[in-house]
Design a protein around this motif. Structure first.
Motif, PDB file in Angstrom:
ATOM      1  N   ILE A  29     104.758  20.756  54.200  1.00 30.18           N
ATOM      2  CA  ILE A  29     106.133  21.164  53.970  1.00 30.18           C
ATOM      3  C   ILE A  29     106.765  21.484  55.316  1.00 30.18           C
ATOM      4  CG2 ILE A  29     105.756  22.031  51.630  1.00 30.18           C
ATOM      5  CD1 ILE A  29     105.563  24.831  52.810  1.00 30.18           C
ATOM      6  N   LYS A  30     108.090  21.381  55.378  1.00 26.57           N
ATOM      7  CA  LYS A  30     108.783  21.581  56.642  1.00 26.57           C
ATOM      8  C   LYS A  30     109.946  22.547  56.438  1.00 26.57           C
ATOM      9  CE  LYS A  30     109.320  18.017  59.376  1.00 26.57           C
ATOM     10  NZ  LYS A  30     109.829  16.769  60.015  1.00 26.57           N
ATOM     11  N   LEU A  31     110.113  23.447  57.388  1.00 26.66           N
ATOM     12  CA  LEU A  31     111.212  24.401  57.370  1.00 26.66           C
ATOM     13  C   LEU A  31     112.157  24.062  58.517  1.00 26.66           C
ATOM     14  CD1 LEU A  31     111.979  26.909  55.659  1.00 26.66           C
ATOM     15  CD2 LEU A  31     111.026  28.306  57.509  1.00 26.66           C
ATOM     16  N   HIS A  32     113.410  23.739  58.177  1.00 29.05           N
ATOM     17  CA  HIS A  32     114.438  23.409  59.162  1.00 29.05           C
ATOM     18  C   HIS A  32     115.313  24.643  59.351  1.00 29.05           C
ATOM     19  CE1 HIS A  32     113.595  19.038  58.476  1.00 29.05           C
ATOM     20  NE2 HIS A  32     113.275  19.514  57.279  1.00 29.05           N
ATOM     21  N   VAL A  33     115.443  25.104  60.593  1.00 32.49           N
ATOM     22  CA  VAL A  33     116.122  26.374  60.854  1.00 32.49           C
ATOM     23  C   VAL A  33     117.234  26.195  61.872  1.00 32.49           C
ATOM     24  CG1 VAL A  33     115.835  28.758  61.657  1.00 32.49           C
ATOM     25  CG2 VAL A  33     113.991  27.635  60.384  1.00 32.49           C
ATOM     26  N   ALA A  34     118.398  26.800  61.587  1.00 36.55           N
ATOM     27  CA  ALA A  34     119.476  26.954  62.562  1.00 36.55           C
ATOM     28  C   ALA A  34     119.497  28.426  62.956  1.00 36.55           C
ATOM     29  CB  ALA A  34     120.812  26.535  61.962  1.00 36.55           C
ATOM     30  N   LEU A  35     119.122  28.717  64.213  1.00 38.87           N
ATOM     31  CA  LEU A  35     118.919  30.094  64.665  1.00 38.87           C
ATOM     32  C   LEU A  35     120.006  30.500  65.655  1.00 38.87           C
ATOM     33  CD1 LEU A  35     116.770  32.492  64.613  1.00 38.87           C
ATOM     34  CD2 LEU A  35     115.990  31.527  66.793  1.00 38.87           C
ATOM     35  N   ASP A  45     122.694  17.537  59.485  1.00 42.23           N
ATOM     36  CA  ASP A  45     124.049  17.507  58.925  1.00 42.23           C
ATOM     37  C   ASP A  45     124.317  18.709  58.030  1.00 42.23           C
ATOM     38  OD1 ASP A  45     124.471  15.113  60.224  1.00 42.23           O
ATOM     39  OD2 ASP A  45     123.905  13.879  58.499  1.00 42.23           O
ATOM     40  N   GLN A  46     123.266  19.298  57.463  1.00 48.64           N
ATOM     41  CA  GLN A  46     123.414  20.481  56.614  1.00 48.64           C
ATOM     42  C   GLN A  46     123.367  21.775  57.416  1.00 48.64           C
ATOM     43  OE1 GLN A  46     120.722  20.250  53.173  1.00 48.64           O
ATOM     44  NE2 GLN A  46     120.431  18.076  53.628  1.00 48.64           N
ATOM     45  N   LEU A  47     122.999  21.680  58.709  1.00 49.95           N
ATOM     46  CA  LEU A  47     122.828  22.877  59.525  1.00 49.95           C
ATOM     47  C   LEU A  47     123.914  23.056  60.582  1.00 49.95           C
ATOM     48  CD1 LEU A  47     118.970  22.641  60.176  1.00 49.95           C
ATOM     49  CD2 LEU A  47     120.132  23.985  58.423  1.00 49.95           C
TER      50      LEU A  47
END
Length: 264
Positions: free
Chosen positions: A140-146, A170-172
């Motif tokens: 599983i992968k976690l995509h983060v905008a920090l 595009d969602q971040l």
């Protein structure tokens, strides 16, 4: 006990029982237990983190002394397993949005940096059969905008490990920030879209990207600068080339390695 009550009071000021109940309802989860509700579970997890309880069993023994209603550890484990992930995700985003509102009034200030990256967690294929990854592994992968200044996530998206980082960006993306991204996000069509929509960003270029019709940009030279090249150009080959001209900066890091970044 006093510190525990302080943490529980703080949690309730951010996520009231009514807010938590509404999030459960939005997810289609019927929280039938009055004593051991989702809000109670959040309180238990909060105190577990604060006091570093080692397990549900040890936490169950200490919960009452910390100000919570006592519960058997198997009851806590069952509750944790049955609460849908979507409930916790909505509550997480509520917490993030509440914190971010304090800073969004500073629109006249220079934009903050928003760092985009992902982390992949892999296990044996039998553990997560619905998330095949590579070979005998699932992931599983976690995509983060920090947010760089506050070290607070602005947004988080979860996917299976095989999903590429680029499309998730595009969602971040967020127009109020300067997006900082590695080369996995540097698809030419996406970079053109960022420029036409005036999305501020900095992205590391892939090593094999062709720089078409480079033009040097005027800048004040500095002996202390590690910038090697400062140009505008189109990116890519005749078969796949950006429609927009982009600003490219090449520089050396402290170890003498050369990098090309695309700032705007």
């Amino acid at each position: 006990m006093k510190n525990s009550n302080r943490f529980l009071s703080f949690l309730q000021s951010l996520l009231s029982p009514e807010t938590v109940a509404q999030a459960a309802k939005n997810a289609g989860y019927e929280d039938t237990s009055r004593q051991f509700s989702v809000h109670w579970l959040l309180e238990f997890w909060t105190l577990s983190a604060v006091h570093r309880w080692k397990s549900y069993r040890s936490g169950a023994d200490l919960a009452q002394s910390a100000g919570l209603k006592s519960a058997h550890y198997s009851r806590i484990s069952t509750k944790a397993a049955e609460v849908p992930y979507s409930v916790l995700k909505e509550l997480f985003h509520r917490l993030v949005s509440q914190k971010n509102r304090r800073f969004r009034r500073q629109l006249a200030f220079p934009k903050e940096l928003l760092l985009l990256d992902s982390t992949t967690v892999t296990v044996g294929e039998t553990r997560l059969p619905w998330a095949p990854y590579h070979g005998k592994k699932a992931g599983i992968k976690l995509h983060v905008a920090l947010r760089e200044t506050q070290h607070v996530p602005e947004k988080v998206e979860e996917t299976t490990g095989s999903v590429h980082d680029g499309p998730i960006s595009d969602q971040l993306v967020h127009p109020d920030f300067i997006m900082i991204m590695d080369r996995a996000y540097g698809k030419l069509e996406r970079l053109d879209r960022f420029k036409t929509s005036k999305q501020s960003y900095v992205v590391r270029l892939r090593d094999n990207v062709n720089l078409h019709e480079p033009r040097s940009l005027r800048r004040h030279p500095s002996e202390a600068s590690n910038v090697i090249r400062d140009i505008s150009c189109q990116l890519g080959t005749p078969q796949n080339r950006s429609q927009e001209r982009h600003w490219v900066v090449m520089f050396k890091d402290y170890e003498g390695r050369e990098f090309e970044w695309l700032p705007i």
